[in-house]
Motif scaffolding. Structure first.
Motif, PDB file in Angstrom:
ATOM      1  N   ALA A 224       5.399  15.986  -2.971  1.00  0.00           N
ATOM      2  CA  ALA A 224       6.131  16.240  -2.063  1.00  0.00           C
ATOM      3  C   ALA A 224       5.540  15.111  -0.805  1.00  0.00           C
ATOM      4  O   ALA A 224       6.284  14.628   0.153  1.00  0.00           O
ATOM      5  CB  ALA A 224       5.674  17.642  -1.417  1.00  0.00           C
ATOM      6  N   GLN A 225       4.601  14.842  -0.868  1.00  0.00           N
ATOM      7  CA  GLN A 225       4.062  14.067   0.289  1.00  0.00           C
ATOM      8  C   GLN A 225       4.311  12.436   0.152  1.00  0.00           C
ATOM      9  O   GLN A 225       4.918  11.860   0.895  1.00  0.00           O
ATOM     10  CB  GLN A 225       2.480  13.843   0.198  1.00  0.00           C
ATOM     11  N   GLU A 226       4.680  12.333  -1.253  1.00  0.00           N
ATOM     12  CA  GLU A 226       5.370  10.835  -1.277  1.00  0.00           C
ATOM     13  C   GLU A 226       6.898  10.700  -0.990  1.00  0.00           C
ATOM     14  O   GLU A 226       7.402   9.853  -0.382  1.00  0.00           O
ATOM     15  CB  GLU A 226       5.242  10.390  -3.095  1.00  0.00           C
TER      16      GLU A 226
ATOM     17  N   SER B  78      -2.139   7.739  13.692  1.00  0.00           N
ATOM     18  CA  SER B  78      -1.891   7.394  12.356  1.00  0.00           C
ATOM     19  C   SER B  78      -2.945   8.060  11.326  1.00  0.00           C
ATOM     20  O   SER B  78      -4.141   8.029  11.719  1.00  0.00           O
ATOM     21  CB  SER B  78      -1.737   6.119  11.963  1.00  0.00           C
ATOM     22  N   GLY B  79      -2.412   8.778  10.457  1.00  0.00           N
ATOM     23  CA  GLY B  79      -3.238   9.425   9.323  1.00  0.00           C
ATOM     24  C   GLY B  79      -3.555  10.621   9.700  1.00  0.00           C
ATOM     25  O   GLY B  79      -4.438  11.233   8.963  1.00  0.00           O
ATOM     26  N   ALA B  80      -3.046  11.471  10.828  1.00  0.00           N
ATOM     27  CA  ALA B  80      -3.197  12.689  11.131  1.00  0.00           C
ATOM     28  C   ALA B  80      -3.060  13.701  10.093  1.00  0.00           C
ATOM     29  O   ALA B  80      -3.817  14.560   9.790  1.00  0.00           O
ATOM     30  CB  ALA B  80      -2.551  13.053  12.332  1.00  0.00           C
ATOM     31  N   ALA B  81      -2.164  13.435   9.169  1.00  0.00           N
ATOM     32  CA  ALA B  81      -1.729  14.212   8.215  1.00  0.00           C
ATOM     33  C   ALA B  81      -2.449  13.823   6.756  1.00  0.00           C
ATOM     34  O   ALA B  81      -1.862  14.233   5.702  1.00  0.00           O
ATOM     35  CB  ALA B  81      -0.219  14.537   7.848  1.00  0.00           C
ATOM     36  N   GLY B  82      -3.214  12.814   6.936  1.00  0.00           N
ATOM     37  CA  GLY B  82      -3.834  12.340   5.717  1.00  0.00           C
ATOM     38  C   GLY B  82      -3.504  10.979   5.231  1.00  0.00           C
ATOM     39  O   GLY B  82      -2.796  10.151   5.948  1.00  0.00           O
ATOM     40  N   ASP B  83      -3.916  10.838   3.904  1.00  0.00           N
ATOM     41  CA  ASP B  83      -3.847   9.267   3.495  1.00  0.00           C
ATOM     42  C   ASP B  83      -2.417   9.229   3.394  1.00  0.00           C
ATOM     43  O   ASP B  83      -2.171   7.717   3.450  1.00  0.00           O
ATOM     44  CB  ASP B  83      -4.578   9.197   2.167  1.00  0.00           C
ATOM     45  N   ALA B  84      -1.500   9.842   2.640  1.00  0.00           N
ATOM     46  CA  ALA B  84      -0.160   9.564   2.652  1.00  0.00           C
ATOM     47  C   ALA B  84       0.657   9.065   4.029  1.00  0.00           C
ATOM     48  O   ALA B  84       1.414   8.232   4.031  1.00  0.00           O
ATOM     49  CB  ALA B  84       0.666  10.808   2.074  1.00  0.00           C
ATOM     50  N   GLU B  85       0.121   9.754   5.218  1.00  0.00           N
ATOM     51  CA  GLU B  85       0.813   9.375   6.381  1.00  0.00           C
ATOM     52  C   GLU B  85       0.224   8.058   6.760  1.00  0.00           C
ATOM     53  O   GLU B  85       0.789   7.348   7.455  1.00  0.00           O
ATOM     54  CB  GLU B  85       0.394  10.422   7.561  1.00  0.00           C
ATOM     55  N   PHE B  86      -1.128   7.744   6.421  1.00  0.00           N
ATOM     56  CA  PHE B  86      -1.486   6.412   6.811  1.00  0.00           C
ATOM     57  C   PHE B  86      -0.948   5.363   5.932  1.00  0.00           C
ATOM     58  O   PHE B  86      -0.615   4.252   6.715  1.00  0.00           O
ATOM     59  CB  PHE B  86      -3.247   6.478   6.614  1.00  0.00           C
ATOM     60  N   LEU B  87      -0.542   5.669   4.743  1.00  0.00           N
ATOM     61  CA  LEU B  87       0.316   4.888   3.920  1.00  0.00           C
ATOM     62  C   LEU B  87       1.608   4.380   4.660  1.00  0.00           C
ATOM     63  O   LEU B  87       1.943   3.324   4.784  1.00  0.00           O
ATOM     64  CB  LEU B  87       0.477   5.093   2.540  1.00  0.00           C
ATOM     65  N   ALA B  88       2.108   5.690   5.113  1.00  0.00           N
ATOM     66  CA  ALA B  88       3.428   5.341   5.649  1.00  0.00           C
ATOM     67  C   ALA B  88       3.518   4.346   6.745  1.00  0.00           C
ATOM     68  O   ALA B  88       4.321   3.649   7.137  1.00  0.00           O
ATOM     69  CB  ALA B  88       4.081   6.890   6.036  1.00  0.00           C
ATOM     70  N   ALA B  89       2.315   4.802   7.687  1.00  0.00           N
ATOM     71  CA  ALA B  89       2.500   3.840   8.845  1.00  0.00           C
ATOM     72  C   ALA B  89       1.928   2.160   8.390  1.00  0.00           C
ATOM     73  O   ALA B  89       2.804   1.137   9.064  1.00  0.00           O
ATOM     74  CB  ALA B  89       1.115   4.321   9.586  1.00  0.00           C
TER      75      ALA B  89
END
Lengths: 351, 148
Positions: free
Chosen positions: A177-179, A209-220
């Motif tokens: 889901a995160q991906e 950035s990264g507020a929702a974790g590592d997947a969000e940081f990767l998105a940024a």
């Protein structure tokens, strides 16, 4: 607050991390600073602040003065995560007031729903506002919003909610889901950033950035990479959400570096590799400890990152980060001390 | 407002167009130049000392001479000062940087639009949505009584 004298030692007014006033002696403040440094060393596996830096911090916090400021000539520039308040009239009016009345070095146009996914639906309006802002303001006008991966999860978004999947130990589904969400977030960030760049924005800010974790940081990071490749002259600011990237996914990597658990120095390296021009680290505030403790801890955690940076570092010193109390109307005395401490000790490029 | 923007600006900020803070930001944020080098480059471009960059008296004069935009005070009107777009054009030339608010919008020095034919990637049509997962699920449901 208790009396102005504690035993033989006079006390000064200082602040707790929630902004409330408290009286401490110089000795108590020294212990707060030493404890804050020690807490950062344990948390971040970083070297402690040297004795001179700790002595300077003690002088700042033991001073009874209401306000403090950097030495003349040591000034730094300021960038913002959203500029303007409702009392200032229109959004662009607020930018003009920041330039003409408040001495802002830059300003940032923003939408009240400060998320790229939300802004995507109103991009033409934001472009028009940016066009007007560019015609009325001389200082750089940035555009900012948050990646906020949580917006893509149900019930607000289309993707299964990993926060409900994880407690059920449906780890594989939570990761999938995160991906899926991060792929959507990259598209939205790039879409909005390119639209605002087209309208004249001087830089794009990926805030919190990264507020929702590592997947969000990767998105940024992936969005920054694409924007840098397409627009070599674009200014890109990446501001962080916290001192450690949470491992909500746990396995995502960027250029072979696992993102979960990254601290400011590691975050900086990833942001530099992606192609950002400014890095904004954030260290969270413990509201139950004093501002002196929080500032000492934040500076110790950030020192290695500031020393190693190739790009400018603008430390986040807003409400609840960088030692500034977690309160919507933070007291001037606490903010001024956090502000000056960052400049004097970290030699930051901006705030 | 008092607690955050005002406190930081007074404690640590360069003060934007009152001084040369906006010019330093152009190099830091626009080009990723760190503070000491950015201040040196701006000082060289303006022909002043680095210490002058945060001095509102010195910079008011310099900005007026170079037409870089200034703060307006009721006691000292400057009706001949440039508007923001002209000031940005002058800043771009002075620092040799891309000022997107002026150049990025396709305005040439002659004032005509030069944006024709420029790439506008944000206008790309959305990518087609693949229906394959849906078709596979429907097929599986038809033959196996439910998705695998």
């Amino acid at each position: 607050m208790s009396g102005k004298q504690r035993g033989a030692e006079p006390t000064v007014v200082t602040r707790m991390g929630d902004g409330s006033a408290v009286r401490m002696t110089r000795g108590e403040l020294r212990r707060e600073i030493e404890d804050g440094v020690a807490a950062a060393v344990r948390r971040g596996s970083v070297p402690p602040l040297d004795e001179d830096a700790q002595a300077h911090l003690l002088d700042l916090f033991a001073s009874p003065a209401r306000f403090t400021a950097v030495d003349i000539g040591d000034e730094v520039v300021l960038t913002y995560d959203g500029t303007g308040a409702p009392q200032q009239g229109g959004r662009v009016d607020a930018l003009v007031q920041f330039e003409q009345l408040l001495g802002a070095d830059s300003c940032e146009l923003y939408h009240p729903d400060y998320v790229y996914r939300a802004v995507k639906t109103v991009v033409p309006f934001e472009q028009q506002a940016m066009k007007e802002a560019q015609e009325r303001v001389v200082i750089p006008v940035h555009y900012g919003a948050q990646p906020d991966l949580g917006r893509y999860s149900q019930p607000d978004g289309p993707v299964p909610n990993w926060s409900t999947l994880l407690p059920e130990l449906r780890i594989r589904e939570a990761r999938a889901a995160q991906e899926e969400a991060l792929a959507m977030a990259v598209e939205d960030i790039v879409y909005v950033a390119e639209a605002l760049w087209e309208a004249g924005a001087d830089a794009i800010d990926l805030d919190t950035s990264g507020a929702a974790g590592d997947a969000e940081f990767l998105a940024a990071l992936l969005a920054v990479e694409r924007l840098r490749a397409a627009h070599p002259e674009m200014g890109i600011i990446v501001g962080m959400a916290g001192e450690v990237v949470l491992g909500m996914h746990g396995e995502v990597e960027y250029h072979g570096r696992r993102l979960a658990g990254l601290k400011p120095a590691g975050q900086l390296e990833a942001v530099q590799e992606a192609g950002a021009t400014v890095f904004g680290p954030a260290v969270n505030v413990d509201t139950g400890r004093s501002v002196a403790w929080n500032v000492a801890r934040a500076l110790t955690l950030l020192k290695p990152c500031c020393d190693a940076a190739r790009i400018p570092v603008h430390v986040n010193v807003g409400m609840g980060v960088g030692g500034v109390p977690m309160y919507p109307y933070p007291p001037l005395d606490a903010v001024a001390r956090a502000s000056r401490a960052c400049v004097d000790i970290l030699r930051v490029d901006g705030l | 407002m008092m607690g955050m923007p005002v406190a930081h600006a007074v404690a640590s900020g360069m003060h934007g167009i009152r001084t040369a803070g906006d010019l330093v930001v152009r190099l830091e944020v626009g080009q990723g130049v760190r503070l000491p080098a950015a201040k040196r480059r701006v000082a060289e471009a303006l022909g002043v000392a680095v210490d002058d960059l945060s001095d509102p008296l010195a910079m008011h004069e310099v900005r007026g001479e170079l037409r870089l935009g200034r703060v307006y005070e009721i006691e000292a009107a400057q009706p001949w000062d440039p508007g923001p777009l002209e000031a940005k054009a002058n800043i771009a030339r002075l620092l040799g940087v891309h000022v997107n608010g002026w150049r990025g919008r396709g305005i040439t020095a002659g004032g005509r639009e030069s944006g024709a034919g420029r790439a506008a990637p944000w206008r790309r049509p959305p990518r087609p949505v693949s229906l394959r997962p849906v078709a596979q699920a429907l097929t599986a449901a038809r033959w196996c009584g439910g998705p695998p």
